[in-house]
Design a protein around this motif. Structure first.
Motif, short mmCIF file in Angstrom:
data_model
loop_
_atom_site.label_atom_id
_atom_site.label_comp_id
_atom_site.label_asym_id
_atom_site.label_seq_id
_atom_site.Cartn_x
_atom_site.Cartn_y
_atom_site.Cartn_z
N ALA A 29 0.85 -1.19 0.00
CA ALA A 29 0.00 0.00 0.00
C ALA A 29 0.88 1.24 0.00
N SER A 30 0.38 2.29 -0.49
CA SER A 30 1.13 3.54 -0.50
C SER A 30 1.12 4.14 0.89
N PRO A 31 2.11 4.98 1.20
CA PRO A 31 2.16 5.58 2.53
C PRO A 31 0.91 6.42 2.80
N PRO A 32 0.59 6.49 4.08
CA PRO A 32 -0.61 7.28 4.42
C PRO A 32 -0.46 8.71 3.88
N PRO A 33 -1.55 9.31 3.49
CA PRO A 33 -1.48 10.64 2.90
C PRO A 33 -1.02 11.71 3.87
N THR A 34 -1.07 11.45 5.16
CA THR A 34 -0.66 12.46 6.13
C THR A 34 0.84 12.51 6.31
N MET A 35 1.56 11.53 5.74
CA MET A 35 3.01 11.46 5.92
C MET A 35 3.70 12.18 4.76
N THR A 36 4.65 13.00 5.13
CA THR A 36 5.41 13.70 4.08
C THR A 36 6.55 12.82 3.63
N GLU A 37 7.15 13.17 2.53
CA GLU A 37 8.29 12.41 2.00
C GLU A 37 9.45 12.44 2.99
N GLU A 38 9.61 13.54 3.66
CA GLU A 38 10.69 13.68 4.65
C GLU A 38 10.49 12.70 5.82
N GLU A 39 9.26 12.63 6.33
CA GLU A 39 8.93 11.72 7.43
C GLU A 39 9.11 10.27 6.98
N ARG A 40 8.69 10.01 5.76
CA ARG A 40 8.86 8.66 5.20
C ARG A 40 10.34 8.30 5.14
N GLN A 41 11.16 9.21 4.70
CA GLN A 41 12.61 8.99 4.59
C GLN A 41 13.20 8.72 5.97
N GLU A 42 12.78 9.47 6.98
CA GLU A 42 13.28 9.28 8.36
C GLU A 42 12.88 7.89 8.89
N LEU A 43 11.63 7.53 8.64
CA LEU A 43 11.18 6.21 9.10
C LEU A 43 11.94 5.10 8.39
N GLN A 44 12.21 5.27 7.13
CA GLN A 44 12.97 4.28 6.36
C GLN A 44 14.38 4.13 6.94
N GLU A 45 15.02 5.22 7.28
CA GLU A 45 16.37 5.19 7.87
C GLU A 45 16.32 4.51 9.24
N GLU A 46 15.28 4.84 10.03
CA GLU A 46 15.13 4.22 11.34
C GLU A 46 14.92 2.71 11.22
N LEU A 47 14.14 2.31 10.22
CA LEU A 47 13.91 0.89 9.96
C LEU A 47 15.23 0.18 9.66
N PHE A 48 16.06 0.76 8.80
CA PHE A 48 17.35 0.15 8.48
C PHE A 48 18.25 0.08 9.70
N LYS A 49 18.21 1.14 10.54
CA LYS A 49 19.03 1.15 11.76
C LYS A 49 18.62 0.01 12.70
N VAL A 50 17.30 -0.13 12.90
CA VAL A 50 16.80 -1.16 13.82
C VAL A 50 17.14 -2.54 13.30
N GLU A 51 16.96 -2.76 11.98
CA GLU A 51 17.32 -4.06 11.40
C GLU A 51 18.81 -4.33 11.57
N ASP A 52 19.64 -3.31 11.37
CA ASP A 52 21.08 -3.46 11.54
C ASP A 52 21.43 -3.78 13.00
N GLU A 53 20.77 -3.11 13.95
CA GLU A 53 21.01 -3.38 15.37
C GLU A 53 20.62 -4.82 15.71
N ILE A 54 19.51 -5.26 15.15
CA ILE A 54 19.06 -6.63 15.41
C ILE A 54 20.09 -7.62 14.90
N GLN A 55 20.60 -7.38 13.71
CA GLN A 55 21.62 -8.27 13.13
C GLN A 55 22.89 -8.24 13.98
#
Length: 189
Positions: A29-55
């Protein structure tokens, strides 16, 4: 109105259950309409960080488990020793438990009562056997056996030691010999 019902049936609003992977439950699904591209980019970076920490944490955990195994090996702690220690610890916990102590006391009392009962039964049997032995019927039977024994035992005057075969023992010598001891003719192996 029909379109709204169809739309809600095709995309039901569902909240992911505990432990359910959010990525698979949301789908493409596409990102919720209330999320800006900037917020999406931050969440994507946080996701990669958390996955890296888990590994990284998984790798650290594997390294720590290897270190633990190495230390145990150097100390001579084997899985069998650990099992023995666990069993010993568990047994101590069991034996100090209230339920175990109560059961042990109950069984001890039951054992004492059973011992007393067996003793009473043994005494009763002994008394009964004495009564039977002293009964006239048993006395008569005992006298008959004694008479039969006397009749079967040859007297000394009728037995000539020279007439007997020296290899076969006399009835008297068999009767007089204690039980459990070998005869002279029986070789000991």
């Amino acid at each position: 109105m029909e379109d709204t019902e169809q739309g809600s049936q095709q995309h039901p609003d569902s909240v992911p259950e505990m432990g359910e992977d959010a990525v698979t439950s949301v789908g493409p699904a596409s990102p919720p309409p209330t999320m800006t591209e900037e917020e999406r980019q931050e969440l994507q970076e946080e996701l990669f960080k958390v996955e890296d920490e888990i590994q990284t944490l998984s790798q650290v955990l594997v390294a720590k488990e290897k270190q633990l195994a190495d230390i145990k090996r150097k100390l001579g702690i084997t899985p069998l020793n650990e099992l023995k220690q666990n069993i010993t610890k568990t047994w101590q916990e069991v034996t100090t438990s209230t339920a175990y102590r109560r059961t042990s006391e109950t069984l001890s009392q039951a054992s004492l009562k059973a011992t007393a009962a067996f003793s009473n039964v043994g005494s009763a049997i002994t008394r009964k056997l004495e009564d039977v032995r002293n009964a006239p019927t048993f006395k008569s039977f005992e006298e008959k056996v004694e008479t039969l024994k006397t009749k079967m035992t040859p007297s000394a005057s009728t037995t000539n030691p020279g007439d007997q075969d020296s290899s076969s023992p006399t009835t008297e010598s068999l009767l007089d010999q204690p039980e459990g001891l070998p005869t002279q003719e029986t070789p000991m192996n």
